[in-house]
Design a protein around this motif. Structure first.
Motif: not given
Lengths: 359, 359
Positions: A287-288, A109-110, A140-142
């Protein structure tokens, strides 16, 4: 109540006004024109190829995810799916139910998706890739370009869930060579829930033509055939479709998807800057980040208790998480008809809670 | 526009007012309470047993029909289905798709179901019966008691589509020993379309428990599990569910299902009496009418041309038919927020058209 959840979200005055009217009869040329305009504007904002199509299914976004799988994939496929939260997990469940062979890239997660995660699967005969562009549960934006490049190299058919990021972050369906894009009426489209919007590239249309869908209600062959004349095989959520039309025209008049994405970006950065400025006991867990939502881990109080407190004592909804993130994560959305002053009120509430030592 | 179609229909002021508001966040105790109240009131008006359940699916009535079949029937069943119009035909298509063995009682359009139609199938091991209580396409109100008695004698599980007659004609689910009742939000419930309501008797609950549904989105096990706490597995058409709540409370306050049925009966007989009085060139095509709709064959003009004329020149929608009835049949509905004065305006239009020799 001010609504900072990830859906349903707040609507514009004109969209709400349509909701306040009687729903018209819809087997008419007038309604067909509206549906064809809806298709045209979604294609424009999703940057599809000219020969792509759009259908409007009366179901949730999850219904749209399942519709994509049931109509485009078969047991002959070998799919790759990214599972970094509740919605990735849902893709996995659906692939299992529909007996589509698959491999799963499981992320904590994250955590962001990186090239090294994909390297393992290079040249291994994968035929399809399923991705949440934005894993809404963890914010989270992949990196969609990474995935798109992988798909182009490996000849993978790409199904993208853009449910929470369509119109909050850039998406160019033609450029990415995505086969299916799925979104919902109640996210950045800022209409009531009830409609899943699906953009279908020619590669998807070819797959749909060859695939037998096990569910008549969600059969895209029937939806596509009817949408040729701006209609649907079954009675759709007509009211929501009219509201979508209003909203799409509003976006078009205000500068299109670029302007709408800039608006979400501005709200997100306003919120995130204030968050730093006030030094609140909330950690961003992703992270994103996308512009759609900020996922937060409160370090001094249960996330769910904060949600309840903000709802019951301050008249605002922040977005709770479910499952094993219930106590540890809440989210603040930047979707829909929100303004900077709304965030000021939310920060007043947070500051008050800190003052009272609740957080 | 005055709306005399069979759906979407006109809503009350209070129902429309809810449509004009922002849709609230719904993973809350407040929304759960509303959903549990919705379940309680549907059970009351459908006269279910106490241990029956109700779920609200975000789909059309046809989606509800398919949901019933996918969740309650298996290849081990032997079903009997009455096919007297478009909706009977849809049940047939669905039974074929889901590979449920079945026999079909095919009736001519407009014809009633009689004991002799059923006699052939007596004692032949049928396990399930599918019926439109009212075949909406032709306005034929089948004799549900005849079918219920057959089912009781033969141990058949009874699935009843009451989509267009729930709250317009009497229905006692417990007394009829029906397993499933299906209706839609946009018929006599007089809310926008988007929700199929399904009442499920204990016999249905047992079948659902044992059956593997091929579609996660329409899986009743998941819907039932979530509805225990007044929730849904996926984001539902929250706005429509709030409007249904308002409407159910309105009906309850005005005397319940009996009073609502009496209101529909009064509108229907007002319309039908005037029809005779004015001696218009329209023949009622159904042998057995419900209070929901009057199906008419115009003898001097195309039914579809009359629909267009009434829409474009008089600002009213009557209900066109599709398929092979397009030119020969239109319908006038008695559903939703209509009053006698509305019918007076419709008759003014018809009389004007006769005056102008259009009909």
């Amino acid at each position: 109540m001010i609504n900072f959840t990830v859906g349903p979200v707040q609507s514009s005055d004109a969209v709400r006004a349509i909701g306040g009217k009687n729903v018209p009869y819809f087997r008419t040329a007038e309604f067909s024109d509206i549906m064809l305009e809806n298709e045209r504007l979604i294609k424009k904002f999703a940057h599809t190829t000219d020969d792509s199509r759009v259908v409007f299914m009366t179901c949730s976004g999850s219904g749209g995810m399942e519709t994509a799988i049931m109509n485009c994939l078969t047991k002959e496929d070998k799919a790759l799916v990214v599972n970094g939260g509740s919605f990735g997990e849902r893709f996995v469940e659906l692939l299992k139910l529909h007996e589509i062979p698959f491999s799963e890239i499981k992320l904590e997660h994250g955590k962001a998706l990186k090239a090294e995660h994909l390297a393992l699967y290079e040249g291994k005969g994968y035929t399809a890739f399923l991705l949440q562009k934005h894993e809404t549960s963890t914010g989270v934006h992949y990196d969609i370009n990474l995935v798109s490049d992988f798909c182009k190299r490996n000849g993978c058919f790409l199904i993208v869930d853009t449910i929470s990021t369509f119109l909050t972050d850039p998406f160019d369906m033609a450029d990415l060579d995505a086969g299916v894009m799925i979104t919902g009426s109640q996210k950045a489209l800022a209409c009531p829930p009830g409609i899943a919007v699906m953009a279908l590239a020619p590669s998807a249309l070819r797959r749909i033509e060859k695939t037998k869908c096990c569910c008549q209600y969600l059969d895209l062959k029937l939806a596509l055939k009817n949408q040729e004349r701006g209609q649907t095989p079954w009675t759709p959520a007509v009211g929501v479709l009219l509201q979508i039309n209003q909203r799409l025209k509003e976006i078009d008049a205000a500068g299109g998807d670029e302007a709408e994405i800039a608006r979400a970006a501005e709200l997100a950065s306003y919120f995130r800057n204030k968050l730093k400025e006030y030094n609140l006991p909330f950690e961003i867990i992703s992270e994103s980040l996308s512009n759609a939502v900020t996922p937060l881990h409160p370090t001094t109080q249960s996330a769910y208790e904060i949600f309840l407190k903000i709802k019951d004592e301050y008249g605002m909804w922040i977005c709770p998480n479910g499952g094993d993130m219930k106590e540890t994560v809440f989210r603040v959305g930047h979707l829909g008809y929100l303004h900077k002053e709304d965030y000021d009120k939310l920060f007043d509430a947070f500051l008050d809670l800190r003052e009272k030592k609740f957080i």
